[in-house]
Every structure is written in C-alpha cells, then in structure tokens.
Design a protein around this motif. Structure first.
Motif, PDB file in Angstrom:
ATOM      1  N   LYS A  64      79.711  47.205  47.048  1.00  0.00           N
ATOM      2  CA  LYS A  64      78.590  47.807  46.294  1.00  0.00           C
ATOM      3  C   LYS A  64      78.254  49.211  46.766  1.00  0.00           C
ATOM      4  O   LYS A  64      77.797  50.036  45.988  1.00  0.00           O
ATOM      5  CB  LYS A  64      77.332  46.937  46.409  1.00  0.00           C
ATOM      6  CG  LYS A  64      77.494  45.533  45.867  1.00  0.00           C
ATOM      7  CD  LYS A  64      77.641  45.541  44.367  1.00  0.00           C
ATOM      8  CE  LYS A  64      77.890  44.136  43.833  1.00  0.00           C
ATOM      9  NZ  LYS A  64      78.168  44.111  42.402  1.00  0.00           N
ATOM     10  N   TYR A 194      72.956  53.667  49.427  1.00  0.00           N
ATOM     11  CA  TYR A 194      72.324  52.580  48.663  1.00  0.00           C
ATOM     12  C   TYR A 194      71.382  51.762  49.546  1.00  0.00           C
ATOM     13  O   TYR A 194      71.687  51.498  50.716  1.00  0.00           O
ATOM     14  CB  TYR A 194      73.376  51.611  48.122  1.00  0.00           C
ATOM     15  CG  TYR A 194      74.209  52.184  47.001  1.00  0.00           C
ATOM     16  CD1 TYR A 194      73.833  52.018  45.675  1.00  0.00           C
ATOM     17  CD2 TYR A 194      75.377  52.893  47.287  1.00  0.00           C
ATOM     18  CE1 TYR A 194      74.601  52.546  44.652  1.00  0.00           C
ATOM     19  CE2 TYR A 194      76.154  53.431  46.264  1.00  0.00           C
ATOM     20  CZ  TYR A 194      75.760  53.251  44.953  1.00  0.00           C
ATOM     21  OH  TYR A 194      76.510  53.776  43.941  1.00  0.00           O
ATOM     22  N   ILE A 257      68.956  49.955  40.724  1.00  0.00           N
ATOM     23  CA  ILE A 257      70.235  50.090  40.018  1.00  0.00           C
ATOM     24  C   ILE A 257      70.649  48.747  39.417  1.00  0.00           C
ATOM     25  O   ILE A 257      71.185  48.662  38.329  1.00  0.00           O
ATOM     26  CB  ILE A 257      71.364  50.524  40.997  1.00  0.00           C
ATOM     27  CG1 ILE A 257      70.980  51.776  41.781  1.00  0.00           C
ATOM     28  CG2 ILE A 257      72.707  50.670  40.310  1.00  0.00           C
ATOM     29  CD1 ILE A 257      70.949  53.025  40.960  1.00  0.00           C
ATOM     30  N   ASP A 258      70.394  47.690  40.186  1.00  0.00           N
ATOM     31  CA  ASP A 258      70.852  46.373  39.734  1.00  0.00           C
ATOM     32  C   ASP A 258      70.078  45.283  40.482  1.00  0.00           C
ATOM     33  O   ASP A 258      69.635  45.498  41.611  1.00  0.00           O
ATOM     34  CB  ASP A 258      72.356  46.227  40.035  1.00  0.00           C
ATOM     35  CG  ASP A 258      73.009  45.124  39.205  1.00  0.00           C
ATOM     36  OD1 ASP A 258      72.330  44.554  38.322  1.00  0.00           O
ATOM     37  OD2 ASP A 258      74.196  44.835  39.440  1.00  0.00           O
ATOM     38  N   GLU A 260      70.801  41.186  41.372  1.00  0.00           N
ATOM     39  CA  GLU A 260      71.724  40.049  41.249  1.00  0.00           C
ATOM     40  C   GLU A 260      71.010  38.821  41.803  1.00  0.00           C
ATOM     41  O   GLU A 260      70.742  38.739  43.007  1.00  0.00           O
ATOM     42  CB  GLU A 260      73.026  40.348  41.995  1.00  0.00           C
ATOM     43  CG  GLU A 260      73.725  41.576  41.410  1.00  0.00           C
ATOM     44  CD  GLU A 260      75.198  41.673  41.755  1.00  0.00           C
ATOM     45  OE1 GLU A 260      76.004  41.846  40.832  1.00  0.00           O
ATOM     46  OE2 GLU A 260      75.523  41.578  42.945  1.00  0.00           O
ATOM     47  N   ASN A 269      74.996  34.803  42.861  1.00  0.00           N
ATOM     48  CA  ASN A 269      75.467  36.181  43.025  1.00  0.00           C
ATOM     49  C   ASN A 269      76.667  36.274  43.976  1.00  0.00           C
ATOM     50  O   ASN A 269      77.152  37.363  44.273  1.00  0.00           O
ATOM     51  CB  ASN A 269      74.329  37.112  43.484  1.00  0.00           C
ATOM     52  CG  ASN A 269      73.685  36.626  44.785  1.00  0.00           C
ATOM     53  OD1 ASN A 269      74.348  36.049  45.638  1.00  0.00           O
ATOM     54  ND2 ASN A 269      72.392  36.846  44.934  1.00  0.00           N
ATOM     55  N   SER A 279      69.365  49.575  45.124  1.00  0.00           N
ATOM     56  CA  SER A 279      68.561  50.727  44.700  1.00  0.00           C
ATOM     57  C   SER A 279      69.104  52.017  45.314  1.00  0.00           C
ATOM     58  O   SER A 279      69.914  51.991  46.240  1.00  0.00           O
ATOM     59  CB  SER A 279      67.102  50.527  45.126  1.00  0.00           C
ATOM     60  OG  SER A 279      66.995  50.511  46.543  1.00  0.00           O
TER      61      SER A 279
END
Ligand SMILES: C[S@@+](CC[C@H](N)C(=O)[O-])C[C@H]1O[C@@H](n2cnc3c(N)ncnc32)[C@H](O)[C@@H]1O
Length: 282
Positions: A64, A194, A257-258, A260, A269, A279
């Motif tokens: 990620k 991130y 951003i996502d 899960e 996940n 994020s």
C-alpha cells in the motif's frame, strides 16, 4: 490454560533464553502484555508473536505504501514489537524503523532486544493516567507523571517517514488524542508518505451485523461519542461512528484514500480483523 501451564511456559522461555536459544527480539511471554494467554507451547508462542506481522501486516504496508528495504517506518503504539521483528528481517541498513509506545516496560525491553540493530529506534511517550487504558484497568491512579495525552514527535523526524502505521491503538483512545496523533503523523510523513491506521468503524453495515449478533464483540454502550463494551473503562475498546472518523481526519489535515473493512464486523481485508484507514496529509 491453567496458571501452572502458563508458569511452565514462562520458565521454559527463560531457560531457553539463558541458554541463548531464543532470539533476543522475542519478548518473554511473562512480560508481553499482548500475548494470547491460551497458548502454552513455546514454539506456538514465538510463532504467534511474529506470524501475522511477517506474513500479513508488513507485506500489506509494502504494497500500500510502496515500501522498499530502504524505507522509513513509524510504528505508533508498537506494543511488544511484532512489526519491529518483521521489519528487522526486511529493512536494509539504510532503512529506519521507529517504534513508539506509552509502555516504558515494552520500550525498555525492545531497546535491549534490538541493541544490535542500529537503525531500530524506540521511544517511550508518557500520557496521563486517565488516557491510559492499562493504568485505568490496573487501578494505578498515580502511575503517570504526564499531564496531557498529547505527546509531540521529536523535530528530527519531520518529513522522514514513508509510512506511519498503527495497529489496535486508536481502538484505545479518545477522539482528541487521536486527532492530535494524526496531526503529528502528518508532520513526520514525507511527501508521498501514507498513514495506515486501524480502527473499529461503526458504519451502517457494522450496525446491521451487530444487530444480527454477528460482530466479534458486542458494543452496548455509547460513551463520549464512542461505542464501547465497558462503561467503567471505555478505553478498553473504542469504536467510532464513520462520520466522526471523516471529521477527525479532516481536522487533522489528512485526506482518506481508502478504507478496508475487517472481519470484526463480517468483512475481510486480508490483513487484520480491524478496519484499515489509508490516508495522506493534505
Ligand atoms: C493492543 S496493543 C497493540 C500493540 C501493537 N500495535 C500490535 O499490534 O501488536 C495497543 C498498544 O497501544 C499502546 N497505546 C495505547 N494508547 C496509546 C497512545 N495514546 N499513544 C501511543 N500508544 C498507545 C499500548 O501501550 C499498547 O502497546
């Protein structure tokens, strides 16, 4: 497991440790606040300590956050060093791992266990007793000298990290503390870095699964904006409404951003039972 079986495991660990048969990066089960007390075999304990971080969490971060062995990783609330162990088998000498925790005992043990890894650093950050779920649980009201729950990360780490990770930490914190930590994370993340933090998120689906009685825990109380199972010590488990999570990230200067979702409320996940929020600072 009986107390006797647990004592036997502690003794077995200590004997093997004294004979130099245990990797010093592995903490003793006697000290390890996060060890699964149902485990009684030494090999199972060691495997249990490292397996998920090595086979799931670090590979997830690599994917990620596009990490390489030269990456810099901040593990916020590192506990007893599960991710430190995985990282020490992945990072090159140019990489950096920083583990931070509010448990002095854990940090002192990790400093000793990783003394031969110069690019592995550990920081103890005290927080006030009424923000520390373990102190509250133990009833040691005078244990912390800290006045606030808002530790500040040392300035030398600003812009340094490719990823800041926390696992099962925001699930023990109030909103104000989390917001502060996310702001600190934004300061120490480099451009392109991130934030990857785990939560228990209560969205419409989680509410539905909870009503069905199929979440991994019941959260019958709503205290100070969080769902929890303990009215006496809500910080034992803090689950946040999804709307609050968006507010916290926006106020802390992160864009989500996502998300899960994890298995605690019936989703998957592939990395943890908790929900993962990825994020980036604005
Ligand atoms: C359930 S453990 C998880 C430890 C580790 N992240 C892991 O997954 O093995 C929660 C950890 O968060 C730490 N913690 C709790 N509140 C914290 C806070 N406000 N700031 C930093 N760490 C905190 C605790 O000391 C504990 O080590």
């Amino acid at each position: 497991m009986t107390i006797d079986a647990r004592t036997k495991l502690y003794q077995e660990f200590q004997q093997a440790f004294n004979l130099g048969k245990i990797d010093p990066r592995i903490p003793s089960p006697e000290n390890n606040g996060n060890y699964d007390k149902s485990i009684s075999s030494l090999s199972e304990y060691i495997r249990g300590h490292v397996e998920s971080a090595c086979l799931k969490e670090l590979p997830y971060l690599i994917e990620k956050a596009n990490l390489t062995p030269d990456a810099s990783i901040l593990d916020y609330g590192c506990g007893w060093g599960r991710l430190a162990y995985a990282s020490s088998n992945y990072l090159s000498s140019k990489g950096l791992y920083l583990g931070l925790d509010i448990s002095k005992f854990a940090i002192d043990s990790l400093k000793a266990g990783y003394s031969s890894f110069p690019n592995f650093e550990f920081i103890f950050q005290d927080i006030s007793t009424d923000e520390n779920y373990i102190y509250i649980q133990e009833g040691k009201s005078s244990k912390s000298q800290a006045k606030s729950s808002e530790p500040v990360l040392p300035i030398e780490y600003e812009g340094k990290f490719d990823v800041v990770f926390s696992h099962s930490v925001f699930t023990h914190m109030w909103r104000e503390g989390i917001q502060h930590v996310l702001k600190e994370q934004a300061k120490v993340l480099g451009s392109g870095g991130y934030g990857i933090n785990t939560w228990l998120i209560v969205d419409e689906y989680a509410k539905y699964v909870m009503k069905c009685g199929l979440t991994d825990r019941a959260l019958p109380f709503f205290v100070n904006g969080v769902f929890t199972y303990s009215q006496e010590n809500p910080l034992l488990c803090t689950a946040y409404p999804i709307s609050t999570i968006y507010e916290i990230y926006a106020a802390a200067g992160h864009q989500i951003i996502d998300i899960e979702f994890g298995s605690w409320a019936g989703r998957e996940n592939g990395v943890t039972y908790q929900d993962v929020v990825i994020s980036k600072p604005f």
